[in-house]
Enzyme design. Structure first.
Site, PDB file in Angstrom:
ATOM      1  N   CYS A  21      81.828  35.706  46.059  1.00  0.00           N
ATOM      2  CA  CYS A  21      81.214  36.330  45.070  1.00  0.00           C
ATOM      3  C   CYS A  21      79.757  35.824  45.052  1.00  0.00           C
ATOM      4  O   CYS A  21      78.663  36.883  44.816  1.00  0.00           O
ATOM      5  CB  CYS A  21      81.869  36.110  43.763  1.00  0.00           C
ATOM      6  N   HIS A  53      82.563  33.169  38.704  1.00  0.00           N
ATOM      7  CA  HIS A  53      82.604  34.722  39.295  1.00  0.00           C
ATOM      8  C   HIS A  53      81.259  35.311  38.835  1.00  0.00           C
ATOM      9  O   HIS A  53      80.952  35.399  37.561  1.00  0.00           O
ATOM     10  CB  HIS A  53      83.804  35.052  38.953  1.00  0.00           C
ATOM     11  N   HIS A  98      81.059  43.635  43.488  1.00  0.00           N
ATOM     12  CA  HIS A  98      81.479  42.334  43.529  1.00  0.00           C
ATOM     13  C   HIS A  98      82.174  42.018  44.691  1.00  0.00           C
ATOM     14  O   HIS A  98      82.789  42.766  45.219  1.00  0.00           O
ATOM     15  CB  HIS A  98      81.914  41.464  42.193  1.00  0.00           C
TER      16      HIS A  98
END
Length: 377
Positions: A292, A340, A352
């Site tokens: 990520c 994240h 993402h």
């Protein structure tokens, strides 16, 4: 001789009863010993999600340790180079001191007064004596330089020793985090492998349904906000939908409409869009796979901006932006520990890199526990 009668055989009816009792008892015993509750798809999905979450947390820690180790390695290389240069300078000072000491040894064997009396050229002797005094002063200065150089060299060596110890500790932390990541991912894979292909398809369908539901809820919220903004106040003429109204009509959550991406933000989004469909790979920063924070860092790097490696540090890379003020190119963060991060592209969506087994994708930001956003400086 006594009578030896054969024992009478059991009747067929009795045999049937005995057989039923034995077989039934064996089945009951086997069921009692080995029966385990069959996990539901929901429980398997929950376990897999939790394991993936824990793995991603460990991945961000791993990335942090890796960045620290790289920084320490650079510092260690610089200090080692400094030590080498310091040792070379000290060796040259020692050579100079040796030459001065040899000259003094050759001339200091006779008392200076006797040398003056015996010298055929007293004036020349006095000149040479003055030179010798200068040499002595020079030797004292060289001795001080050598002493200072040795002290600095010892300090640099001590610093290098401490730095190498930190480097070893960072390496050990990397190894430990790597084991944890691999263990979590292996557990998740083992759980999924116990499922049939049909059940795995159902879990994937559930995930898709959750994403679609989140997108629909977000669109409905945007529509409600748009209608509210467009409703004129009593006695007032209706105004054209601009600003926040236009933004929510376009699908944003609230606040002013995100400006169409331009300049740096356009470069960032263009790069991220080109990565759609590429596999997630933990601790990867591209070009073929990403995690990520590796994706967001690579996207900004393509626009000439260097971001920190991990999501928790990217959270500190610029001013925090209210959810209603989001613009394309902003970084969006999730979960309480900020493990994240994604890249906002407008319309309440982001690009993402999700987790192992998935590819870079577009997703509504409402799918995960949203924490906040940052606009990198």
């Amino acid at each position: 001789m006594g009578n030896h009668r054969k024992p009478s055989l059991p009747s067929r009816a009795r045999l049937a009863v005995l057989t039923t009792a034995v077989v039934g008892g064996a089945v009951l015993a086997a069921g009692t010993a080995h029966a385990e509750p069959t996990p539901t798809l929901a429980s398997v999905k929950e376990q897999v999600d939790n394991l993936n979450k824990e793995a991603e947390q460990a991945i961000e820690r791993y990335n942090g340790f890796q960045e620290k180790r790289q920084s320490l390695q650079g510092d260690a290389n610089r200090i080692q180079d400094k030590i080498a240069r310091g040792q070379h300078a000290l060796n040259e000072l020692r050579t100079s001191l040796g030459a001065v000491a040899g000259e003094q040894y050759r001339t200091n064997g006779i008392d200076p007064g006797v040398q003056l009396m015996l010298d055929s050229d007293p004036a020349g002797y006095l000149e040479r004596a003055a030179v010798q005094n200068q040499v002595a002063d020079s030797q004292a200065a060289l001795l001080k330089q050598a002493s200072d150089a040795q002290r600095r060299l010892d300090q640099d060596r001590a610093e290098a020793t401490a730095m190498l110890a930190q480097l070893d500790a960072a390496g050990a932390s990397l190894d430990e985090e790597k084991k944890q990541i691999q263990a979590k991912l292996a557990q998740a894979e083992a759980l999924l492998n116990k499922l049939s292909a049909a059940d795995r398809a159902r879990i994937n369908a559930q995930e898709s349904a959750e994403k679609a539901k989140a997108a629909a809820q977000q669109a409905a919220a945007a529509d409600r906000a748009s209608r509210s903004a467009e409703r004129p106040a009593p006695g007032a003429a209706a105004a054209p939908a601009t600003g926040s109204a236009a933004g929510t009509a376009a699908g944003t959550t609230a606040g002013p409409a995100p400006a169409s991406a331009s300049g740096r933000a356009a470069d960032v989004i263009k790069f991220a869009t080109a990565q759609l469909g590429k596999p997630y790979e933990w601790s990867s920063t591209g070009p073929n796979t990403f995690d990520c924070s590796g994706l967001t860092g690579a996207a900004y790097r393509a626009a000439g901006v260097k971001l920190p490696r991990i999501s928790q540090d990217q959270w500190k890379s610029g001013p925090h932006i209210a959810r209603g003020d989001l613009q394309p190119g902003d970084l969006v963060f999730f979960y309480d520990d900020i493990h994240h991060v994604g890249l906002y592209i407008g319309d309440g969506k982001m690009i993402h890199a999700p987790r192992k087994g998935k590819n870079v994708e577009v997703l509504p930001i409402s799918v995960m526990p949203y924490v906040g956003a940052v606009r990198p400086a």
